[in-house]
Design an enzyme around this catalytic site. Structure first.
Site, short mmCIF file in Angstrom:
data_model
loop_
_atom_site.label_atom_id
_atom_site.label_comp_id
_atom_site.label_asym_id
_atom_site.label_seq_id
_atom_site.Cartn_x
_atom_site.Cartn_y
_atom_site.Cartn_z
N HIS A 153 0.84 -1.19 0.00
CA HIS A 153 0.00 0.00 0.00
C HIS A 153 0.88 1.25 0.00
O HIS A 153 1.29 1.72 1.07
CB HIS A 153 -0.91 0.02 1.24
N HIS A 181 -3.96 3.09 -3.41
CA HIS A 181 -4.20 2.65 -2.04
C HIS A 181 -3.55 1.30 -1.76
O HIS A 181 -2.78 1.17 -0.80
CB HIS A 181 -5.71 2.56 -1.76
N GLU A 214 -16.84 -4.69 25.01
CA GLU A 214 -15.99 -5.88 25.11
C GLU A 214 -14.78 -5.82 24.17
O GLU A 214 -13.66 -6.15 24.57
CB GLU A 214 -16.81 -7.14 24.82
N HIS A 230 -27.21 -16.27 25.66
CA HIS A 230 -26.13 -16.11 26.62
C HIS A 230 -25.41 -17.42 26.95
O HIS A 230 -24.40 -17.40 27.64
CB HIS A 230 -26.68 -15.51 27.92
#
Length: 676
Positions: A26, A261, A422, A484
């Site tokens: 890149h 890019h 998280e 869960h």
């Protein structure tokens, strides 16, 4: 006097040459950010190329890691042990210039970046570590911790959701020594970002509570220099400098396009770019006067020598603090740790309590956090469920001016309320570990490890000591239901190379698991812990628990003195089922060995002789775990008592019976394997 234009041209030339030579990479971001790099690395960054591990160096993170030739060019030019041959070997096997920056591979690289947004989050952790160490160790007249964390970031990093999580935390913690420079070039792989990225980024960061500077012209070195100086003067907020740039600057036909890019410019375009830049030199050639402008060895040596003098004075005035600081920055545990760990395990054996392993974890943490001030805990809004808090780790709090507040008794807080973040939490912990001085740990429910998985993987890739406390590890959490209840998560985490996964069955195994996690200086650890109470399982000894699996009980333990006809392998809450099934089978004259395997990843690293001692070849094996069955066939099992569907909402004891996790079903499975 240094020539900023030539300094920037050296970066652009080396970057496009290396990408072209590798035919991969890149070039656009390094070429577009070259002037920003001149302002930061040439005028502000405090570092020493002769000692990349100097503890009070500024940290630099290239969050948009695909632009790796930017940092490789900078490291080479400023005098790190990264010769031009390594730039020519860009992206080649065993080179020090891999496709994305990797800590531990390239001297001067602070963190492994490439998964966008995580570098920014790592930097938040580094800046937090600096702030907390400064509060803990600096004394009046003796400042030994005083450095900045700088980040280069791009559009992609800021599109990733983790950038929101980490940036919000940085503002909450008032990390004024965190300075982020945003390469606002408006181009990503798919082209102009405006059809899919129209965020008002300055307003967004102002809303978090950041000090926002700009937009500034990212190709005006003096303007960027002034913006960095302004950011350094901010006393109570992290700073975002918005720098407007042209991706691939210098390339006549590919600048400001996605074509530069992620692909080489091509030989013809490189020739035209050289002409456009006024850079007549051959590929991988930098004039000595440009090297001289970039060279940071002399200035780095002087800065570190000055710090060494200050630290010597600090050590004379505060010898115990100096020794403790040195130990912690080296990542060494106290000399008495082995005895401390043994005592914790022996205490668990003596009490023989029936408690949830999450509670057993907290009991172990009470011992270890009291003895290890480097342990820095936390939870993603589940402290009361994860039980990661202890008497020694009061909540971390900051004053209105950004100062770290002290709890009752004068102690600094060591338990972080991460909020429901998280992924950000996991990546911030990686940054804390990378900085040094702390061992980070934090908790959430096991099912939410999916949110943080890529950061867990990065910790393993970087060989960082980070401990994830994952509670509510199975259908045993009960009524919350299948959203869960972890079914596939234990097996999934075990697939991550370099990650140790422990699922202990009782208090003693939990204490050992914590001790091993803390001793694993180059491995992250995941502890999978139960919500429901688990009985203590009497043991023949403690020495083999740390090997990941051991013989917990022979048939002789339940009155049948003969060689085993089969082996029951179990983990966590299912060990008690295996022991009860062993009793039932013994009553029918069938001898079964029960093996507790709290850590398959640790057991897999043991020598062959030990493995065969625990799992004798030729004996039928049956595994028992409240999770997917596919994982267990690797151990040559003849059958697996597991669960290959999602769970249900009901009390835990009802669910275990419903899904066949009963001693009777385990015993029936063994009998079927034995043809009985």
């Amino acid at each position: 006097m240094a020539n900023p234009l030539q300094m920037a041209s050296a970066i652009r030339a080396l970057s496009m040459d290396a990408v072209q030579h590798a035919n991969s990479g890149h070039p656009g971001a390094p070429m577009g950010m070259a002037d920003i790099a001149v302002a930061l690395w040439g005028r502000h960054l405090r570092h020493n190329p002769l000692d990349p591990h100097w503890s009070d160096r500024d940290r630099f993170v290239l969050s948009n890691g695909h632009g790796s030739m930017l940092i490789y060019s900078l490291l080479h030019l400023t005098g790190y042990e990264l010769p031009i041959e390594e730039l020519k070997n860009f992206r080649q096997l065993h080179s020090k210039t891999p496709g994305h920056p990797e800590v531990g591979i390239t001297p001067g690289v602070e963190t492994t970046t490439g998964p966008l947004g995580q570098g920014l989050a790592n930097a938040v952790g580094m800046a937090l570590a600096e702030k907390l160490l400064a509060a803990e160790f600096n004394r009046e007249g003796h400042t030994v911790v005083d450095h900045h964390t700088y980040v280069f970031t791009g559009d992609g990093c800021l599109m990733e959701g983790i950038s929101h999580e980490a940036s919000a935390l940085a503002a909450v913690w008032k990390l004024n020594k965190l300075i982020v420079i945003y390469d606002d070039n408006g181009i990503s792989i798919d082209g102009q970002v405006t059809p899919w990225f129209v965020d008002d980024t300055p307003a967004r960061f102002k809303a978090y509570g950041w000090n926002v500077i700009g937009p500034v012209d990212g190709h005006d070195v003096d303007a960027v220099d002034r913006a960095i100086a302004q950011a350094r003067d901010c006393a109570d907020k992290p700073s975002l400098i918005v720098a407007k740039t042209h991706i691939g600057k210098g390339s006549p036909n590919r600048a400001n396009t996605a074509k530069c890019h992620g692909e080489p410019l091509g030989h013809d375009e490189i020739r035209l770019t050289r002409e456009n830049l006024g850079w007549p030199h051959e590929a991988f050639t930098v004039p000595q006067e440009v090297y001289a402008d970039w060279n940071a060895r002399d200035s780095g040596r002087k800065r570190q020598a000055e710090w060494d003098r200050r630290f010597a004075a600090y050590a004379q005035a505060h010898p115990e603090l100096a020794a403790e600081f040195t130990r912690r920055m080296r990542g060494e545990l106290p000399e008495n740790f082995a005895q401390l760990a043994l005592d914790a395990a022996l205490a668990a054996v003596a009490k023989a309590e029936t408690v949830a392993s999450r509670k057993a974890s907290q009991q172990a943490l009470e011992v270890f956090t009291a003895a290890l001030p480097e342990m820095l805990g936390g939870s993603a809004d589940l402290t009361g469920s994860n039980l990661t808090n202890t008497k020694a780790t009061q909540p971390l709090r900051f004053g209105a001016g950004g100062e770290v507040q002290r709890a009752d008794g004068g102690a600094l807080g060591r338990h972080i309320n991460y909020g429901v973040r998280e992924f950000g939490m996991a990546a911030v912990m990686n940054g804390i570990a990378l900085h040094g001085g702390f061992i980070p740990y934090a908790g959430t429910f096991l099912t939410f490890s999916d949110y943080s998985r890529n950061a867990i993987r990065m910790a393993a890739l970087m060989k960082q000591r980070v401990v994830h406390v994952f509670t509510h590890d199975s259908i045993g959490l009960g009524e919350d239901g299948p959203t869960h209840q972890s079914i596939e998560h234990a097996a999934s985490l075990r697939l991550i190379p370099g990650l140790d996964v422990w699922r202990p069955c009782d208090t003693a195994e939990t204490a050992v698991a914590w001790a091993v996690a803390l001793q694993n200086a180059q491995r992250p650890t995941a502890l999978l812990l139960s919500r429901q109470n688990l009985p203590y399982a009497p043991k023949p000894g403690l020495e083999n628990i740390r090997r990941g699996a051991y013989v917990l009980a022979e048939a002789a333990e339940v009155g049948l003195d003969r060689a085993p006809q089969a082996v029951l392998i179990a983990t966590g809450s299912e060990v008690q089922l295996a022991l009860k099934a062993q009793e039932q089978l013994a009553a029918q004259g069938l001898a079964v060995r029960v093996v507790s395997m709290p850590s398959t990843t640790t057991f897999d690293r043991q020598e062959r002789a030990y493995k065969e001692q625990v799992l004798p070849p030729g004996l039928p094996r049956v595994a028992v775990e409240a999770g997917v069955t596919d994982f267990w066939w690797k151990y040559g099992c003849s059958a697996v008592v597991g669960i290959d569907t999602y769970g249900e909402s009901a009390p835990a004891n009802v669910l275990f019976r419903h899904f066949g996790f009963t001693p009777e079903n385990v015993a029936d499975t063994v009998r079927a394997v034995l043809g009985q």
